[in-house]
Design a protein around this motif. Structure first.
Motif, PDB file in Angstrom:
ATOM      1  N   MET A   1       0.846  -1.172   0.000  1.00 56.06           N
ATOM      2  CA  MET A   1       0.000   0.000   0.000  1.00 56.06           C
ATOM      3  C   MET A   1       0.897   1.243   0.000  1.00 56.06           C
ATOM      4  SD  MET A   1      -2.661   1.252   2.962  1.00 56.06           S
ATOM      5  CE  MET A   1      -4.000   0.198   2.489  1.00 56.06           C
ATOM      6  N   LYS A   2       0.555   2.197  -0.846  1.00 55.33           N
ATOM      7  CA  LYS A   2       1.305   3.448  -0.899  1.00 55.33           C
ATOM      8  C   LYS A   2       0.768   4.404   0.157  1.00 55.33           C
ATOM      9  CE  LYS A   2       3.541   4.478  -5.124  1.00 55.33           C
ATOM     10  NZ  LYS A   2       3.689   5.311  -6.255  1.00 55.33           N
ATOM     11  N   VAL A   3       1.696   4.981   0.927  1.00 57.32           N
ATOM     12  CA  VAL A   3       1.299   5.936   1.960  1.00 57.32           C
ATOM     13  C   VAL A   3       2.144   7.204   1.854  1.00 57.32           C
ATOM     14  CG1 VAL A   3       0.496   4.197   3.607  1.00 57.32           C
ATOM     15  CG2 VAL A   3       2.867   4.940   3.679  1.00 57.32           C
ATOM     16  N   ILE A   4       1.598   8.286   2.408  1.00 61.86           N
ATOM     17  CA  ILE A   4       2.324   9.549   2.526  1.00 61.86           C
ATOM     18  C   ILE A   4       2.609   9.731   4.010  1.00 61.86           C
ATOM     19  CG2 ILE A   4       2.238  12.038   2.192  1.00 61.86           C
ATOM     20  CD1 ILE A   4       0.007  11.527   0.117  1.00 61.86           C
ATOM     21  N   PHE A   5       3.865   9.834   4.362  1.00 63.37           N
ATOM     22  CA  PHE A   5       4.230  10.000   5.768  1.00 63.37           C
ATOM     23  C   PHE A   5       3.912  11.420   6.224  1.00 63.37           C
ATOM     24  CE2 PHE A   5       6.754   6.315   4.615  1.00 63.37           C
ATOM     25  CZ  PHE A   5       6.600   5.503   5.721  1.00 63.37           C
ATOM     26  N   THR A   6       3.211  11.526   7.352  1.00 62.79           N
ATOM     27  CA  THR A   6       2.892  12.836   7.917  1.00 62.79           C
ATOM     28  C   THR A   6       3.895  13.219   9.003  1.00 62.79           C
ATOM     29  OG1 THR A   6       1.358  11.806   9.464  1.00 62.79           O
ATOM     30  CG2 THR A   6       0.426  12.685   7.423  1.00 62.79           C
ATOM     31  N   GLN A   7       4.660  12.234   9.462  1.00 64.12           N
ATOM     32  CA  GLN A   7       5.721  12.462  10.441  1.00 64.12           C
ATOM     33  C   GLN A   7       6.886  11.548  10.089  1.00 64.12           C
ATOM     34  OE1 GLN A   7       4.362  11.838  14.445  1.00 64.12           O
ATOM     35  NE2 GLN A   7       2.488  13.013  14.128  1.00 64.12           N
ATOM     36  N   ASP A   8       8.057  11.858  10.626  1.00 61.81           N
ATOM     37  CA  ASP A   8       9.207  10.984  10.426  1.00 61.81           C
ATOM     38  C   ASP A   8       8.979   9.681  11.180  1.00 61.81           C
ATOM     39  OD1 ASP A   8      10.342  13.035   9.044  1.00 61.81           O
ATOM     40  OD2 ASP A   8      11.913  13.480  10.499  1.00 61.81           O
ATOM     41  N   ARG A  15       8.891  12.745   6.803  1.00 60.71           N
ATOM     42  CA  ARG A  15       7.659  13.508   6.597  1.00 60.71           C
ATOM     43  C   ARG A  15       7.570  13.972   5.141  1.00 60.71           C
ATOM     44  NH1 ARG A  15       6.776  18.843   6.558  1.00 60.71           N
ATOM     45  NH2 ARG A  15       4.677  19.524   7.000  1.00 60.71           N
ATOM     46  N   GLY A  16       6.420  13.764   4.523  1.00 63.61           N
ATOM     47  CA  GLY A  16       6.200  14.195   3.153  1.00 63.61           C
ATOM     48  C   GLY A  16       6.628  13.178   2.106  1.00 63.61           C
ATOM     49  N   GLY A  42      -6.267  12.771  -4.109  1.00 67.85           N
ATOM     50  CA  GLY A  42      -6.520  14.004  -3.355  1.00 67.85           C
ATOM     51  C   GLY A  42      -5.407  14.305  -2.363  1.00 67.85           C
ATOM     52  N   ASN A  43      -4.951  13.272  -1.654  1.00 72.80           N
ATOM     53  CA  ASN A  43      -3.863  13.462  -0.693  1.00 72.80           C
ATOM     54  C   ASN A  43      -2.554  13.830  -1.388  1.00 72.80           C
ATOM     55  OD1 ASN A  43      -5.486  12.986   1.505  1.00 72.80           O
ATOM     56  ND2 ASN A  43      -4.898  10.836   1.723  1.00 72.80           N
ATOM     57  N   MET A  44      -2.338  13.274  -2.578  1.00 68.18           N
ATOM     58  CA  MET A  44      -1.124  13.608  -3.337  1.00 68.18           C
ATOM     59  C   MET A  44      -1.148  15.080  -3.758  1.00 68.18           C
ATOM     60  SD  MET A  44       0.810  10.957  -3.403  1.00 68.18           S
ATOM     61  CE  MET A  44       1.924  11.058  -4.775  1.00 68.18           C
ATOM     62  N   ASN A  45      -2.329  15.555  -4.201  1.00 69.54           N
ATOM     63  CA  ASN A  45      -2.456  16.964  -4.581  1.00 69.54           C
ATOM     64  C   ASN A  45      -2.248  17.881  -3.378  1.00 69.54           C
ATOM     65  OD1 ASN A  45      -2.929  16.407  -7.265  1.00 69.54           O
ATOM     66  ND2 ASN A  45      -5.155  16.338  -7.025  1.00 69.54           N
ATOM     67  N   THR A  46      -2.787  17.475  -2.241  1.00 69.93           N
ATOM     68  CA  THR A  46      -2.594  18.248  -1.013  1.00 69.93           C
ATOM     69  C   THR A  46      -1.115  18.312  -0.654  1.00 69.93           C
ATOM     70  OG1 THR A  46      -4.757  17.531  -0.223  1.00 69.93           O
ATOM     71  CG2 THR A  46      -3.264  18.428   1.415  1.00 69.93           C
ATOM     72  N   LEU A  47      -0.430  17.190  -0.781  1.00 69.47           N
ATOM     73  CA  LEU A  47       1.005  17.139  -0.492  1.00 69.47           C
ATOM     74  C   LEU A  47       1.777  18.090  -1.401  1.00 69.47           C
ATOM     75  CD1 LEU A  47       3.451  15.767   0.924  1.00 69.47           C
ATOM     76  CD2 LEU A  47       3.443  14.123  -0.945  1.00 69.47           C
ATOM     77  N   LYS A  48       1.456  18.085  -2.686  1.00 67.57           N
ATOM     78  CA  LYS A  48       2.136  18.981  -3.626  1.00 67.57           C
ATOM     79  C   LYS A  48       1.882  20.443  -3.272  1.00 67.57           C
ATOM     80  CE  LYS A  48       2.254  15.827  -7.525  1.00 67.57           C
ATOM     81  NZ  LYS A  48       1.659  15.470  -8.806  1.00 67.57           N
ATOM     82  N   ARG A  49       0.645  20.747  -2.888  1.00 72.73           N
ATOM     83  CA  ARG A  49       0.298  22.117  -2.521  1.00 72.73           C
ATOM     84  C   ARG A  49       1.056  22.556  -1.262  1.00 72.73           C
ATOM     85  NH1 ARG A  49      -4.853  21.272  -3.254  1.00 72.73           N
ATOM     86  NH2 ARG A  49      -5.345  21.027  -1.063  1.00 72.73           N
ATOM     87  N   VAL A  50       1.127  21.675  -0.282  1.00 76.31           N
ATOM     88  CA  VAL A  50       1.838  21.986   0.963  1.00 76.31           C
ATOM     89  C   VAL A  50       3.324  22.196   0.687  1.00 76.31           C
ATOM     90  CG1 VAL A  50       2.582  20.985   3.170  1.00 76.31           C
ATOM     91  CG2 VAL A  50       0.184  20.884   2.506  1.00 76.31           C
ATOM     92  N   GLU A  51       3.911  21.333  -0.137  1.00 78.52           N
ATOM     93  CA  GLU A  51       5.331  21.478  -0.473  1.00 78.52           C
ATOM     94  C   GLU A  51       5.587  22.788  -1.212  1.00 78.52           C
ATOM     95  OE1 GLU A  51       6.297  17.914  -2.627  1.00 78.52           O
ATOM     96  OE2 GLU A  51       6.767  16.803  -0.802  1.00 78.52           O
TER      97      GLU A  51
END
Length: 151
Positions: A1-8, A15-16, A42-51
């Motif tokens: 499963m692909k995940v986006i880390f929100t913390q180290d 993170r990220g 959606g989470n990937m787009n949010t990640l790109k926006r935050v970065e």
């Protein structure tokens, strides 16, 4: 499963970061504890926006530091102080980094955090002194301080 880390997560990712991890580990540990989110569109787009926002904030802060550096290193930017002194040019008291920052703001309207100044010990003599300031990562400036004797 692909995940986006929100913390180290030690040994897994920072993170990220987007990474493939086992399904059970992701669902039962990472997502449950809020250490990661599922890598949906959606989470990937949010990640790109935050970065992008973080990068823009970093660039803005660096540009501000460059602007302050240019202002500080002008030839006419000298922070002047008057203080009582003895016969051997030693001051009664001293000029600390706090006083230098206050003088900068009062005389030139430049705000610098006193912790950014590299002043190992307060100035205790008359004359010119160069004080180094680390304004930002890779942006350093020199502040000229002139201490004269008070009449």
């Amino acid at each position: 499963m692909k995940v986006i880390f929100t913390q180290d997560v030690r040994g897994r990712g920072k993170r990220g970061q987007v990474k493939e991890v086992p399904d059970g580990y992701a669902q039962n540990y990472l997502i449950k504890r809020g250490l990661a989110k599922v890598a949906t569109k959606g989470n990937m787009n949010t990640l790109k926006r935050v970065e992008a926002n973080e990068k823009a904030a970093y660039e803005a802060e660096k540009a501000e530091a460059e602007k302050i550096k240019a202002e500080l290193e002008k030839d006419d930017t000298i922070v002047n102080f008057k203080s009582k002194a003895g016969t051997d040019s030693r001051l009664f008291g001293s000029i600390s980094s706090k006083k230098i920052v206050e003088g900068l703001e009062k005389q030139y309207g430049i705000k610098v955090d006193k912790r950014k100044l590299n002043l190992p010990e307060p100035i205790k003599t008359l004359g010119y002194t160069n004080v180094h300031a680390k304004l930002f990562k890779g942006v350093e400036a020199t502040i000229r301080v002139h201490v004269t004797e008070q009449d």
